[in-house]
Design an enzyme around this catalytic site. Structure first.
Site, PDB file in Angstrom:
ATOM      1  N   ASP A  30       0.814  -1.215   0.000  1.00 44.66           N
ATOM      2  CA  ASP A  30       0.000   0.000   0.000  1.00 44.66           C
ATOM      3  C   ASP A  30       0.847   1.265   0.000  1.00 44.66           C
ATOM      4  O   ASP A  30       2.050   1.208   0.231  1.00 44.66           O
ATOM      5  CB  ASP A  30      -0.953   0.000   1.207  1.00 44.66           C
ATOM      6  CG  ASP A  30      -0.273  -0.410   2.512  1.00 44.66           C
ATOM      7  OD1 ASP A  30       0.971  -0.427   2.560  1.00 44.66           O
ATOM      8  OD2 ASP A  30      -0.984  -0.705   3.478  1.00 44.66           O
ATOM      9  N   ASN A  65      -7.388  -2.857  14.128  1.00 45.71           N
ATOM     10  CA  ASN A  65      -8.777  -3.140  13.747  1.00 45.71           C
ATOM     11  C   ASN A  65      -8.875  -4.330  12.790  1.00 45.71           C
ATOM     12  O   ASN A  65      -9.921  -4.568  12.199  1.00 45.71           O
ATOM     13  CB  ASN A  65      -9.427  -1.896  13.125  1.00 45.71           C
ATOM     14  CG  ASN A  65      -8.738  -1.457  11.836  1.00 45.71           C
ATOM     15  OD1 ASN A  65      -7.820  -2.126  11.360  1.00 45.71           O
ATOM     16  ND2 ASN A  65      -9.178  -0.359  11.260  1.00 45.71           N
ATOM     17  N   HIS A  76      -7.106  -4.734  10.011  1.00 43.02           N
ATOM     18  CA  HIS A  76      -6.841  -4.478   8.590  1.00 43.02           C
ATOM     19  C   HIS A  76      -5.542  -5.143   8.130  1.00 43.02           C
ATOM     20  O   HIS A  76      -4.632  -5.383   8.921  1.00 43.02           O
ATOM     21  CB  HIS A  76      -6.872  -2.978   8.245  1.00 43.02           C
ATOM     22  CG  HIS A  76      -5.717  -2.148   8.691  1.00 43.02           C
ATOM     23  ND1 HIS A  76      -5.866  -0.858   9.145  1.00 43.02           N
ATOM     24  CD2 HIS A  76      -4.386  -2.392   8.722  1.00 43.02           C
ATOM     25  CE1 HIS A  76      -4.675  -0.352   9.435  1.00 43.02           C
ATOM     26  NE2 HIS A  76      -3.764  -1.266   9.195  1.00 43.02           N
TER      27      HIS A  76
END
Ligand code: GLP
Length: 262
Positions: free
Chosen positions: A67, A136, A138
């Site tokens: 990313d 979370n 991800h």
């Protein structure tokens, strides 16, 4: 999933580095999927040390990062391109043009996303995908409720994720609101995944990833659908696991046990 629980954070990160090194030794033209974040800083430091110590060449290796923030220059101090150069690429003999990080800006993120998917396909896909895990759940920047079959695309970051990554920026307002991330489907298409999580703040996400239902609410739980996943965690990240005794019985202190040794 192969769940390896190490006593300390350092042991876990060293083990992960050793796995990456072995991949390159076994296949010098490997295509690696790489990750960023605080966890990987020590993984890469160990990997560089092992690379130099064992004189391993990265000259045939190709890499694709998961990313990149969208809307900042790629040479900005907080970009993942800058992170990768500083924490890994500057220290090994990889050909810079063989290292890929998603675009950080441009006219149309959809074009950039498609180009990235095409580049991964052109080299025959990812051999080993390294992953961290967000608090979370991800993976990459696939935030909760991401499609489990998504490919590379632009995602809006959650406030929690922006706050978690605030330390790389001067001010919270400077943390980009968007990122280009490979998709969960892209990650599931890799040959093998290696996911690393340490510390008590990752315990809830690790529990959902390994023992929770497969759900877009915890993107990492999609890895339950992958046939070759190694989870490398420390005891603190493992503290909420219900089947802890079983994992430690199968892999005492995170060690691989050959069935013939049993
Ligand atoms: C960022 C990255 C993720 C990484 C996560 C965890 O959000 N995009 O790929 O897994 O951070 O980072 P850390 O290791 O700092 O907890």
């Amino acid at each position: 999933m192969k769940v390896l629980i190490f006593e300390t954070e350092e042991d876990a990160k060293r083990d992960a580095a050793g796995r990456l090194l072995r991949q390159i030794q076994l296949s010098p033209t490997s295509v690696l999927g790489l990750a960023t974040g605080g966890t990987m800083e020590a993984v890469y430091a160990h990997l560089i040390q092992m690379t130099l110590h064992q004189s391993v060449s990265w000259s045939g290796v190709t890499t694709f990062n998961l990313d990149e923030y969208w809307g900042i220059p790629s040479d900005s101090p907080a970009s993942y391109r800058t992170y990768m150069n500083a924490h890994l690429f500057d220290h090994v003999d990889i050909t810079r043009s063989s290292t890929h990080v998603p675009a950080s800006n441009g006219r149309d993120p959809r074009d950039a996303a498609q180009a990235y998917e095409d580049a991964i396909s052109a080299v025959g896909g990812i051999d080993l995908q390294l992953l961290g895990i967000g608090k979370n759940g991800h993976i990459g920047f696939n935030e909760p409720t991401s499609s489990l079959s998504s490919t590379t695309r632009i995602k809006t970051l959650t406030d929690d994720t922006r706050r978690a990554n605030r330390r790389y920026f001067d001010r919270l307002e400077d943390v980009p609101k968007y990122a280009l991330t490979v998709g969960i489907g892209t990650i599931l298409s890799s040959n093998e995944c290696l996911i690393v999580g340490t510390g008590p703040e990752k315990a809830a996400a690790v529990k959902s990833m390994i023992e929770g239902p497969v759900s877009a609410v915890c993107p990492a739980s999609a890895l339950q659908m992958h046939r070759n996943v190694t989870v490398v965690i420390d005891e603190q990240a493992a503290q909420d696991l219900e089947l802890m005794d079983y994992y430690q019985h199968v892999h005492p202190a995170g060690q691989e046990v050959e069935i013939s040794d049993v």
